[in-house]
Design a protein around this motif. Structure first.
Motif, PDB file in Angstrom:
ATOM      1  N   THR A 163     -13.454  11.767  20.422  1.00 17.38           N
ATOM      2  CA  THR A 163     -14.423  12.073  19.360  1.00 17.38           C
ATOM      3  C   THR A 163     -15.283  10.860  19.044  1.00 17.38           C
ATOM      4  OG1 THR A 163     -12.883  13.659  18.386  1.00 17.38           O
ATOM      5  CG2 THR A 163     -14.661  12.871  16.965  1.00 17.38           C
TER       6      THR A 163
ATOM      7  N   GLU B 198     -11.313   0.456  17.164  1.00 14.78           N
ATOM      8  CA  GLU B 198     -10.084   1.148  17.557  1.00 14.78           C
ATOM      9  C   GLU B 198      -8.896   0.235  17.233  1.00 14.78           C
ATOM     10  OE1 GLU B 198      -8.663   4.024  18.595  1.00 14.78           O
ATOM     11  OE2 GLU B 198      -6.821   2.851  18.742  1.00 14.78           O
TER      12      GLU B 198
ATOM     13  N   CYS C 223      -4.329  10.661  20.728  1.00 17.47           N
ATOM     14  CA  CYS C 223      -4.150  11.902  21.510  1.00 17.47           C
ATOM     15  C   CYS C 223      -4.964  11.922  22.790  1.00 17.47           C
ATOM     16  CB  CYS C 223      -4.589  13.103  20.679  1.00 17.47           C
ATOM     17  SG  CYS C 223      -3.376  13.586  19.485  1.00 17.47           S
ATOM     18  N   SER C 224      -6.100  11.226  22.792  1.00 18.93           N
ATOM     19  CA  SER C 224      -6.987  11.340  23.953  1.00 18.93           C
ATOM     20  C   SER C 224      -6.351  10.785  25.227  1.00 18.93           C
ATOM     21  CB  SER C 224      -8.325  10.646  23.665  1.00 18.93           C
ATOM     22  OG  SER C 224      -8.924  11.257  22.543  1.00 18.93           O
TER      23      SER C 224
ATOM     24  N   PHE D  30      -5.499  19.823  29.417  1.00 21.37           N
ATOM     25  CA  PHE D  30      -5.948  21.215  29.522  1.00 21.37           C
ATOM     26  C   PHE D  30      -7.315  21.310  28.837  1.00 21.37           C
ATOM     27  CE2 PHE D  30      -1.845  23.740  30.163  1.00 21.37           C
ATOM     28  CZ  PHE D  30      -1.092  22.638  30.517  1.00 21.37           C
TER      29      PHE D  30
ATOM     30  N   VAL E 127      -9.180  -0.727  11.030  1.00 21.28           N
ATOM     31  CA  VAL E 127      -9.818  -0.887   9.721  1.00 21.28           C
ATOM     32  C   VAL E 127      -8.687  -0.989   8.695  1.00 21.28           C
ATOM     33  CG1 VAL E 127     -11.278   0.234   8.001  1.00 21.28           C
ATOM     34  CG2 VAL E 127     -11.871   0.341  10.433  1.00 21.28           C
TER      35      VAL E 127
ATOM     36  N   ASN F 250      -8.584  11.713  13.568  1.00 22.35           N
ATOM     37  CA  ASN F 250      -7.843  12.948  13.845  1.00 22.35           C
ATOM     38  C   ASN F 250      -6.377  12.914  13.379  1.00 22.35           C
ATOM     39  OD1 ASN F 250      -7.914  15.613  14.908  1.00 22.35           O
ATOM     40  ND2 ASN F 250      -9.429  14.884  16.329  1.00 22.35           N
TER      41      ASN F 250
ATOM     42  N   GLY G 268      -8.384  19.933  21.766  1.00 23.88           N
ATOM     43  CA  GLY G 268      -9.500  19.023  21.504  1.00 23.88           C
ATOM     44  C   GLY G 268     -10.131  18.398  22.730  1.00 23.88           C
ATOM     45  N   VAL G 269      -9.586  18.658  23.926  1.00 19.40           N
ATOM     46  CA  VAL G 269     -10.124  17.960  25.102  1.00 19.40           C
ATOM     47  C   VAL G 269     -11.598  18.315  25.309  1.00 19.40           C
ATOM     48  CG1 VAL G 269      -9.964  17.776  27.631  1.00 19.40           C
ATOM     49  CG2 VAL G 269      -7.900  17.652  26.236  1.00 19.40           C
TER      50      VAL G 269
HETATM   51  C1  LIG Z   1       1.034  15.737  23.349  1.00 12.79           C
HETATM   52  C2  LIG Z   1      -0.356  16.286  23.155  1.00 12.79           C
HETATM   53  C3  LIG Z   1      -0.857  17.196  24.080  1.00 12.79           C
HETATM   54  C4  LIG Z   1      -2.144  17.719  23.909  1.00 12.79           C
HETATM   55  N1  LIG Z   1      -2.636  18.533  24.893  1.00 12.79           N
HETATM   56  C5  LIG Z   1      -3.906  18.995  24.785  1.00 12.79           C
HETATM   57  C6  LIG Z   1      -4.462  19.748  25.849  1.00 12.79           C
HETATM   58  O1  LIG Z   1      -3.853  19.915  26.913  1.00 12.79           O
HETATM   59  N2  LIG Z   1      -5.706  20.257  25.672  1.00 12.79           N
HETATM   60  C7  LIG Z   1      -6.436  20.030  24.538  1.00 12.79           C
HETATM   61  O2  LIG Z   1      -7.556  20.541  24.431  1.00 12.79           O
HETATM   62  N3  LIG Z   1      -5.949  19.238  23.553  1.00 12.79           N
HETATM   63  C8  LIG Z   1      -4.711  18.711  23.651  1.00 12.79           C
HETATM   64  N4  LIG Z   1      -4.234  17.889  22.682  1.00 12.79           N
HETATM   65  C9  LIG Z   1      -5.122  17.510  21.572  1.00 12.79           C
HETATM   66  C10 LIG Z   1      -6.198  16.506  22.017  1.00 12.79           C
HETATM   67  O3  LIG Z   1      -5.625  15.479  22.782  1.00 12.79           O
HETATM   68  C11 LIG Z   1      -6.900  15.939  20.781  1.00 12.79           C
HETATM   69  O4  LIG Z   1      -7.462  17.003  20.032  1.00 12.79           O
HETATM   70  C12 LIG Z   1      -8.020  14.964  21.114  1.00 12.79           C
HETATM   71  O5  LIG Z   1      -7.615  13.993  22.041  1.00 12.79           O
HETATM   72  C13 LIG Z   1      -8.467  14.290  19.824  1.00 12.79           C
HETATM   73  O6  LIG Z   1      -9.320  13.212  20.137  1.00 12.79           O
HETATM   74  P1  LIG Z   1      -9.814  12.258  18.976  1.00 12.79           P
HETATM   75  O7  LIG Z   1     -10.688  11.249  19.590  1.00 12.79           O
HETATM   76  O8  LIG Z   1     -10.393  13.084  17.886  1.00 12.79           O
HETATM   77  O9  LIG Z   1      -8.506  11.611  18.379  1.00 12.79           O
HETATM   78  P2  LIG Z   1      -7.454  10.494  19.034  1.00 12.79           P
HETATM   79  O10 LIG Z   1      -7.636  10.501  20.497  1.00 12.79           O
HETATM   80  O11 LIG Z   1      -6.168  10.827  18.473  1.00 12.79           O
HETATM   81  O12 LIG Z   1      -8.056   9.152  18.516  1.00 12.79           O
HETATM   82  C14 LIG Z   1      -7.902   8.711  17.189  1.00 12.79           C
HETATM   83  C15 LIG Z   1      -7.860   7.198  17.234  1.00 12.79           C
HETATM   84  O13 LIG Z   1      -8.054   6.694  15.913  1.00 12.79           O
HETATM   85  C16 LIG Z   1      -7.426   5.429  15.871  1.00 12.79           C
HETATM   86  N5  LIG Z   1      -7.289   5.033  14.464  1.00 12.79           N
HETATM   87  C17 LIG Z   1      -6.629   5.662  13.462  1.00 12.79           C
HETATM   88  N6  LIG Z   1      -6.734   4.949  12.305  1.00 12.79           N
HETATM   89  C18 LIG Z   1      -7.492   3.858  12.576  1.00 12.79           C
HETATM   90  C19 LIG Z   1      -7.955   2.748  11.798  1.00 12.79           C
HETATM   91  N7  LIG Z   1      -7.633   2.622  10.519  1.00 12.79           N
HETATM   92  N8  LIG Z   1      -8.725   1.817  12.400  1.00 12.79           N
HETATM   93  C20 LIG Z   1      -9.074   1.935  13.710  1.00 12.79           C
HETATM   94  N9  LIG Z   1      -8.639   2.957  14.496  1.00 12.79           N
HETATM   95  C21 LIG Z   1      -7.864   3.899  13.944  1.00 12.79           C
HETATM   96  C22 LIG Z   1      -6.109   5.662  16.585  1.00 12.79           C
HETATM   97  O14 LIG Z   1      -5.548   4.477  17.047  1.00 12.79           O
HETATM   98  C23 LIG Z   1      -6.527   6.627  17.702  1.00 12.79           C
HETATM   99  O15 LIG Z   1      -6.702   5.977  18.946  1.00 12.79           O
HETATM  100  C24 LIG Z   1      -2.945  17.347  22.797  1.00 12.79           C
HETATM  101  C25 LIG Z   1      -2.435  16.435  21.875  1.00 12.79           C
HETATM  102  C26 LIG Z   1      -1.150  15.904  22.060  1.00 12.79           C
HETATM  103  C27 LIG Z   1      -0.622  14.910  21.064  1.00 12.79           C
END
Ligand SMILES: Cc1cc2nc3c(=O)[nH]c(=O)nc-3n(C[C@H](O)[C@H](O)[C@H](O)COP(=O)(O)OP(=O)(O)OC[C@H]3O[C@@H](n4cnc5c(N)ncnc54)[C@H](O)[C@@H]3O)c2cc1C
Length: 460
Positions: A63, A83, A91-92, A98, A236, A265, A402-403
Motif C-alpha cells: 500500500t 518503514e 503482510c506484503s 494469491f 514513526v 494495515n 490485499g495482494v
Molecule cells: C499469512 C498471510 C497470508 C496472506 N495471504 C494473502 C493472499 O494470499 N492474498 C491476498 O490477497 N492477501 C493475503 N494476505 C493479506 C495481504 O498480504 C495484505 O493485505 C497486504 O500485504 C497489505 O499490505 P500493506 O502494505 O497494506 O500492509 P503491510 O504489508 O502489512 O505493511 C505495513 C507496514 O507498516 C509498517 N509499520 C507499522 N507501524 C509503523 C510505524 N509506526 N512506523 C513505520 N512503519 C510502520 C510495518 O512494519 C509494515 O511493514 C495475507 C496476509 C497474511 C498475514
C-alpha cells in the motif's frame, strides 16, 4: 539466493500489534520461503537527518509503495516512505501470494443486500480493476515475481458445500454476468488435483499465484526509479503538528510533510493516531511450505496445476503448488501474539494438509511463519481521509485479500491526495473506517466465533 539482513535484529515471536507502540526498528524479515528466495532491492537506508516532502507515508508494504509510486509518477508529488523494519516486513512479504479478484471479506450477496445490485456491481468491477491493474503493472514494470496462469479453485470441503458452490455460481452469473465452472470431484481430480476431502469445486477463471516478496522488491525498484525515498529501520515513534505541518519523528531523524498516509494495515498500533484507534482488528494467519514433492508424491496427489486454491470453510484454508513443486498452505492461527508460537497452530495446518493429501503424511515442512491480517468492522477495506484531520489519509482493512486490492487502493488514495475528482463514489472510498463497538472484547468474540465456525465447518 538469500535475503541480505546484515544489520537486522531478530523479531520477537510474540509481537502483537494491539500491545506495541510500533512494530520494531530494523527487525529481521521472517524466516519464510519468500525471504529465503528473494534478492532484497536497495532502499534509502536508515533515516538519520531531517527531511521534507509533500507526502510522508508510514509503512513500507504494497500500500505504502503503490501510493508513493502513483503520487510521484502521475501527480508529480514528492514522497518519503518510513518503514519500521524493511519493505515487505509486514503482510506484503508474508502472504500466500494469491492475487484474488477481491477486496475485504464481504460476500457478494451481503454486498447486494447492503448496497443494492448497482452498488454491488460497481464494487465487483472495482475489485476486478485491481486484479487487472496488478497483471498490467507486472508486465509494464517487468516485475519478475513468478506470476502463474489464471484460475482459482474454490473447493467444496464436504458434499453439502457443492450446493453452496452452485448457488454462488448462479449468483455471480445473475448479478454480475460472471461465468464460473462447477467441477465434480472426478473432473477436479482429472484436471487439477486429487484429494479425498474435495467433493468438487467452483472454478473462477480469474486470480493467480505469484511470489509476494519478489513483487515487493519490484515495488521497491519502481519507487526508487521515481525518486521516492524509502527508509528502513525508521519507525514513526512520535508525531506532532508544527505550524500546520506534520512532523514525524523516527529514532534518528524526522520528516516534515503537508500530508501523511497511514499504510500500516494489520500492523497499526492503537497509539499511531487517535483517528484510527479501535477501527482495525489484527488477526493472525499462519503459513507452511513443504519440501518439494517427489515424483511419487506428485503422482499420488495428481497435482497438474499451479492455480490458487481455497476451500469452502468459513475458517478457510488456502493452498497451492509452488513452481518448484512445494505445497504452500495457510489458515487461521493464534489470537494473541503471546500464543503465536504455540505448536498447536502449526499442527493444525499440518493436520489439514494431511487430510487433503494423505500421500504427504511424511513430507518435511521446510518453512513456517505468520502475519497479522487487517479486519474492519464492516468487512470492507477503507481508503480515505480522517474526518477530523483531512490531511491524514489511510488505506487498510483488506481482510486477507490485499495482494491485488492494495494496488488499486494505492491508486485511489493517490488520486484523493492529489485532489483528482475521478475517484468513484464507492463505499471503499467514501465511507470512513467504523469504530469496533466493545473494542476491548474483540478477542473474546473472536475466540467464540472460531469455536462456532470450527464446529459448523467440520461437523454440520
Ligand atoms: C499469512 C498471510 C497470508 C496472506 N495471504 C494473502 C493472499 O494470499 N492474498 C491476498 O490477497 N492477501 C493475503 N494476505 C493479506 C495481504 O498480504 C495484505 O493485505 C497486504 O500485504 C497489505 O499490505 P500493506 O502494505 O497494506 O500492509 P503491510 O504489508 O502489512 O505493511 C505495513 C507496514 O507498516 C509498517 N509499520 C507499522 N507501524 C509503523 C510505524 N509506526 N512506523 C513505520 N512503519 C510502520 C510495518 O512494519 C509494515 O511493514 C495475507 C496476509 C497474511 C498475514
Amino acid at each position: 539466493m538469500a535475503a541480505k539482513q546484515t544489520d537486522a535484529i531478530a523479531t520477537p515471536a510474540s509481537y502483537d500489534p494491539l500491545l506495541e507502540n510500533y512494530p520494531g526498528a530494523g527487525w529481521q524479515l521472517p524466516d519464510s520461503y519468500w525471504s529465503a528466495t528473494t534478492d532484497i532491492a536497495a532502499d534509502s537506508g536508515v533515516l538519520s537527518q531531517q527531511e521534507a516532502a509533500d507526502v510522508a507515508i508510514i509503512g513500507g508494504g504494497y500500500t505504502g509503495l503503490a501510493t508513493a509510486y502513483y503520487l510521484a509518477k502521475t501527480f508529480n508529488l514528492s514522497c518519503v516512505v518510513l518503514e519500521a523494519n524493511q519493505a515487505g516486513w509486514g503482510c506484503s512479504g508474508r502472504n500466500g501470494g494469491f492475487a484474488l479478484k477481491a477486496g475485504g471479506r464481504m460476500g457478494y450477496q451481503a454486498m447486494i443486500n447492503r448496497f443494492g445490485l448497482a452498488g454491488a456491481q460497481a464494487m465487483f468491477n472495482e475489485t476486478f480493476a485491481g486484479l487487472r491493474r496488478l497483471r498490467e503493472l507486472i508486465d509494464d514494470e517487468r516485475i519478475d515475481c513468478e506470476p502463474q496462469a489464471d484460475g482459482h479453485l474454490w473447493v467444496a470441503h464436504k458434499p453439502a458445500m457443492m450446493e453452496t458452490a452452485k448457488s454462488e455460481a448462479e449468483l455471480l452469473k445473475r448479478a454480475f454476468g460472471y461465468e464460473t465452472e462447477l467441477l465434480s470431484s472426478e473432473a477436479l481430480a482429472q484436471r487439477y488435483f486429487k484429494s479425498p476431502e474435495a467433493a468438487g469445486a467452483l472454478r473462477f477463471p480469474d486470480g493467480f499465484g505469484l511470489h509476494p516478496m519478489k513483487l515487493m522488491q519490484g515495488y521497491v525498484q519502481m519507487a526508487m526509479r521515481q525518486g521516492i525515498k524509502l527508509y528502513r529501520a525508521s519507525p514513526v515513534i512520535h508525531w506532532e503538528s508544527v505550524e500546520g505541518r506534520h512532523v514525524l519523528h523516527t529514532p534518528q531523524g524526522s520528516v516534515t510533510a503537508a500530508k501523511v498516509v497511514c499504510a500500516t494495515n494489520g500492523y497499526t498500533s492503537p497509539k499511531l493516531h487517535k483517528g484510527l484507534t479501535n477501527r482495525t482488528f489484527p488477526v493472525l494467519s499462519n503459513v507452511l511450505v513443504t519440501a518439494p514433492l517427489s515424483d511419487a508424491q506428485l503422482a499420488e496427489t495428481g497435482f497438474k496445476t499451479n492455480q490458487i486454491i481455497t476451500d469452502t470453510r468459513t475458517l478457510r484454508y488456502y493452498y497451492r503448488k509452488l513452481p518448484d513443486n512445494r505445497i504452500l498452505i495457510g489458515g487461521r492461527s493464534a489470537i494473541t501474539g503471546k500464543d503465536a508460537l504455540n505448536p498447536r497452530h502449526d499442527e493444525m495446518l499440518v493436520d489439514s494438509l494431511q487430510r487433503k493429501f494423505p500421500a504427504l503424511e511424511q513430507i518435511g515442512i521446510d518453512y513456517k511463519w505468520g502475519g497479522w491480517v487487517c479486519v474492519t468492522y464492516d468487512d470492507l477495506p477503507h481508503v480515505g481521509q480522517l474526518p477530523d484531520d483531512s490531511s491524514v489519509f489511510y488505506a487498510m482493512g483488506y481482510g486477507g485479500s490485499g495482494v491485488s486490492f492494495s494496488l488499486q487502493a494505492g491508486w485511489r488514495l493517490a488520486q484523493q491526495i492529489a485532489g483528482d475528482k475521478e475517484v468513484p463514489p464507492l463505499p471503499f472510498y467514501n465511507q470512513p473506517l467504523k469504530k469496533f463497538p466493545f473494542a476491548p472484547f474483540r478477542r473474546m468474540g473472536q475466540r467464540m466465533l472460531y469455536q462456532y465456525f470450527h464446529l459448523r465447518d467440520e461437523y454440520k
